[in-house]
Scaffold this motif. Structure first.
Motif, short mmCIF file in Angstrom:
data_model
loop_
_atom_site.label_atom_id
_atom_site.label_comp_id
_atom_site.label_asym_id
_atom_site.label_seq_id
_atom_site.Cartn_x
_atom_site.Cartn_y
_atom_site.Cartn_z
N LYS B 66 4.71 26.90 -7.47
CA LYS B 66 3.33 27.04 -6.94
C LYS B 66 2.61 25.70 -6.99
O LYS B 66 1.85 25.35 -6.09
CB LYS B 66 2.55 28.07 -7.76
CG LYS B 66 2.95 29.50 -7.46
CD LYS B 66 2.06 30.49 -8.19
CE LYS B 66 2.60 31.89 -8.04
NZ LYS B 66 2.08 32.79 -9.08
N PHE B 67 2.86 24.94 -8.04
CA PHE B 67 2.22 23.63 -8.20
C PHE B 67 2.61 22.71 -7.05
O PHE B 67 1.77 22.02 -6.47
CB PHE B 67 2.63 23.04 -9.55
CG PHE B 67 1.95 21.76 -9.91
CD1 PHE B 67 2.68 20.63 -10.26
CD2 PHE B 67 0.56 21.66 -9.92
CE1 PHE B 67 2.05 19.44 -10.61
CE2 PHE B 67 -0.09 20.47 -10.27
CZ PHE B 67 0.67 19.36 -10.61
N LEU B 68 3.90 22.73 -6.69
CA LEU B 68 4.39 21.90 -5.60
C LEU B 68 3.73 22.30 -4.28
O LEU B 68 3.23 21.46 -3.52
CB LEU B 68 5.92 22.03 -5.48
CG LEU B 68 6.61 21.34 -4.32
CD1 LEU B 68 6.42 19.83 -4.36
CD2 LEU B 68 8.11 21.67 -4.31
N ILE B 69 3.68 23.60 -4.03
CA ILE B 69 3.07 24.10 -2.79
C ILE B 69 1.59 23.73 -2.73
O ILE B 69 1.08 23.28 -1.70
CB ILE B 69 3.26 25.63 -2.66
CG1 ILE B 69 4.75 25.97 -2.58
CG2 ILE B 69 2.52 26.18 -1.44
CD1 ILE B 69 5.07 27.45 -2.67
N GLU B 70 0.89 23.88 -3.86
CA GLU B 70 -0.54 23.55 -3.90
C GLU B 70 -0.77 22.08 -3.61
O GLU B 70 -1.65 21.71 -2.83
CB GLU B 70 -1.11 23.82 -5.29
CG GLU B 70 -1.63 25.22 -5.50
CD GLU B 70 -1.81 25.55 -6.99
OE1 GLU B 70 -1.68 26.74 -7.32
OE2 GLU B 70 -2.07 24.61 -7.77
N LYS B 71 0.01 21.23 -4.23
CA LYS B 71 -0.16 19.79 -4.03
C LYS B 71 0.11 19.41 -2.57
O LYS B 71 -0.60 18.59 -1.99
CB LYS B 71 0.78 19.00 -4.95
CG LYS B 71 0.25 18.86 -6.37
CD LYS B 71 0.97 17.78 -7.17
CE LYS B 71 0.34 16.41 -6.96
NZ LYS B 71 0.85 15.40 -7.91
N MET B 72 1.16 20.01 -2.00
CA MET B 72 1.47 19.70 -0.61
C MET B 72 0.38 20.23 0.33
O MET B 72 0.01 19.55 1.30
CB MET B 72 2.83 20.29 -0.23
CG MET B 72 3.98 19.51 -0.87
SD MET B 72 5.58 20.28 -0.59
CE MET B 72 5.80 20.05 1.16
N SER B 73 -0.15 21.40 0.02
CA SER B 73 -1.25 21.95 0.83
C SER B 73 -2.45 21.03 0.78
O SER B 73 -3.16 20.86 1.77
CB SER B 73 -1.64 23.34 0.33
OG SER B 73 -0.54 24.19 0.35
N GLY B 74 -2.66 20.41 -0.37
CA GLY B 74 -3.75 19.45 -0.52
C GLY B 74 -3.64 18.28 0.44
O GLY B 74 -4.64 17.66 0.82
N LEU B 75 -2.37 17.96 0.85
CA LEU B 75 -2.18 16.87 1.80
C LEU B 75 -2.14 17.37 3.24
O LEU B 75 -1.86 16.61 4.15
CB LEU B 75 -0.86 16.14 1.50
CG LEU B 75 -0.86 14.95 0.56
CD1 LEU B 75 0.49 14.25 0.61
CD2 LEU B 75 -1.96 13.96 0.89
N GLY B 76 -2.35 18.67 3.42
CA GLY B 76 -2.40 19.22 4.78
C GLY B 76 -1.19 20.03 5.19
O GLY B 76 -1.04 20.39 6.35
N ALA B 77 -0.30 20.32 4.21
CA ALA B 77 0.87 21.12 4.57
C ALA B 77 0.48 22.57 4.78
O ALA B 77 -0.46 23.07 4.17
CB ALA B 77 1.91 21.03 3.44
N ASP B 78 1.24 23.25 5.65
CA ASP B 78 1.05 24.67 5.89
C ASP B 78 2.12 25.37 5.08
O ASP B 78 3.31 25.22 5.34
CB ASP B 78 1.22 24.97 7.38
CG ASP B 78 1.06 26.44 7.71
OD1 ASP B 78 0.97 26.77 8.91
OD2 ASP B 78 1.05 27.27 6.77
N SER B 79 1.71 26.13 4.05
CA SER B 79 2.69 26.70 3.12
C SER B 79 3.71 27.58 3.83
O SER B 79 4.84 27.73 3.37
CB SER B 79 1.99 27.48 2.00
OG SER B 79 1.24 28.53 2.55
N LYS B 80 3.33 28.15 4.99
CA LYS B 80 4.29 29.02 5.68
C LYS B 80 5.35 28.22 6.42
O LYS B 80 6.36 28.76 6.87
CB LYS B 80 3.54 29.92 6.68
CG LYS B 80 2.62 30.92 6.02
CD LYS B 80 2.08 31.91 7.05
CE LYS B 80 0.69 32.42 6.67
NZ LYS B 80 -0.33 31.35 6.65
#
Lengths: 212, 183
Positions: B66-80
């Protein structure tokens, strides 16, 4: 960040006595090795220190430096963990000495070489433990060794994780640098001793050094 | 280039960067890449369970994903859109009959897989287990490279296209019901 060794204030005088003990241990090893291999392999202990296992990767030559680690758990009055570490090339030269080969002859660490390096690591560790036992009158016995040959970062991190999971330690070790042989044919190895919580105090007390 | 040390989680967006975890023993390098937004990340997992500890979320399988996904989302990643792959979890030490020394690697692998499964994520490639250390690299074009002791650095998978470039055999070392329970 506070750690076990800092909490119990291991002092330079403590390290000096550990170094003396290590020198006695080295002497024991020379005797054992001479009996086993019928040749004299000199040993000396240039340095004893305290280091965190994470920082030790650099001492081993870097994260991807292929290294040998022989690990043993120490049972008894002051339980803990002991490991002998050397580089792959150091291990090959150890095999040269143990197997009476020419210096530089061993090019691969196969089953025979690994088993004699494990034996050497076992002898060295037991010699140090005997030296500590003799000085402290504490009972210390090593359990059968485990062996790893891999990248230094992989070996040390696996060891660190294991230590953290069994003793909840912030893996800081007493390191004993050991030179085997001498001159041009010298091999550098490291002992690391990680005492279980409470063990370092027991050892220092037995050496009458508590509160020194 | 960013080094991903034990318990760390590093991310990048766009071109010019790559992530490296050197000498993974029992640890897991979990890589992730969002090919639409060109965001990449890697987390270096050390232990299966945090037991509630919150100091280093990247260190434990149960908090790292979850931490990895959150950090990437912070840079604009779409978790899906994120594709995942993992490597590591080896058993380096042999000869000791103390089981704990030998099973942290496989336990880490199973814990990461279980966490991914609980989030309905199927990793595109899994190179775990065995007895050798690995170095894992994630590049800005989505290549996940794995260098195993004694072998050359190879591209395991490209996480932009999910093309598998090196076949690895994944042997499940724990009971499959444990994985099903988490899903």
């Amino acid at each position: 960040m506070s750690t076990y060794m800092k909490e119990i204030e291991v002092k330079p005088s403590h390290l000096e006595i550990m170094r003396e003990i290590a020198n006695i241990g080295a002497g024991n090893s020379v005797t054992s090795l001479a009996t086993l291999t019928d040749q004299r392999i000199d040993m000396s202990v240039p340095e004893v220190g305290i280091v965190s296992l994470a920082d030790f990767v650099a001492t081993m030559g870097g994260a991807e430096e292929i290294s040998v680690c022989i690990y043993m758990f120490v049972e008894g009055d002051a339980p803990g963990h002991i490991a002998f570490l050397t580089s792959q090339s150091g291990a090959m030269r150890m095999a040269d000495r143990m197997l009476c080969r020419e210096w530089g002859e061993t090019e691969q660490l196969d089953e025979l070489e690994c088993s004699c390096i494990m034996e050497l690591g076992n002898i060295l560790s037991c010699s140090y433990l005997t030296a500590i036992s003799d000085m402290t009158h504490l009972t210390l016995t090593a359990t059968p060794p485990a062996f790893a040959l891999d990248y230094a970062a992989a070996v040390l991190s696996s060891l660190q994780i294991y230590l953290e999971s069994v003793d909840a330690l912030n893996a800081e070790a007493l390191t004993i640098q050991t030179e085997l042989g001498g001159g041009k044919e010298s091999i550098t190895g490291f002992f690391i001793y990680v005492p279980a919580p409470g063990s370092m105090e027991i050892i220092l007390k037995a050496l009458n050094m508590e509160g020194d | 280039m960013q080094m991903v040390g034990m318990g760390e989680c590093k991310i990048f967006r766009g071109e010019g960067d790559h992530l490296v975890a050197l000498g993974l023993g029992s640890c897991i390098g979990l890589c992730a890449f969002d090919p639409v937004n060109m965001v990449g990340g890697m987390v270096h997992v050390v232990l299966p369970e945090s037991h509630g500890a919150q100091d280093f979320p990247g260190k434990y399988a149960d908090s790292a994903v979850k931490f990895l996904i959150e950090k990437m989302s912070g840079l604009g990643a779409d978790s899906k859109k994120i594709n995942f792959a993992m490597a590591g979890g080896a058993q380096l030490f042999k000869g000791s009959d103390n089981g704990k020394m030998l099973n942290v690697g496989p336990r880490n692998a199973e814990a990461v897989l279980a966490m991914l499964a609980s989030l309905r994520i199927t990793p595109a490639a899994v190179d775990v287990g065995g007895v050798c250390g690995r170095t894992v690299t994630l590049t800005d074009n989505g290549d996940m490279r794995v260098k195993t002791l004694g072998k050359d650095d190879k591209v395991l998978i490209n996480l932009k296209t999910c093309n598998i470039l090196t076949m690895v055999q994944y042997k499940q070392t724990m009971d499959s019901s444990q994985l099903k329970r988490a899903a």
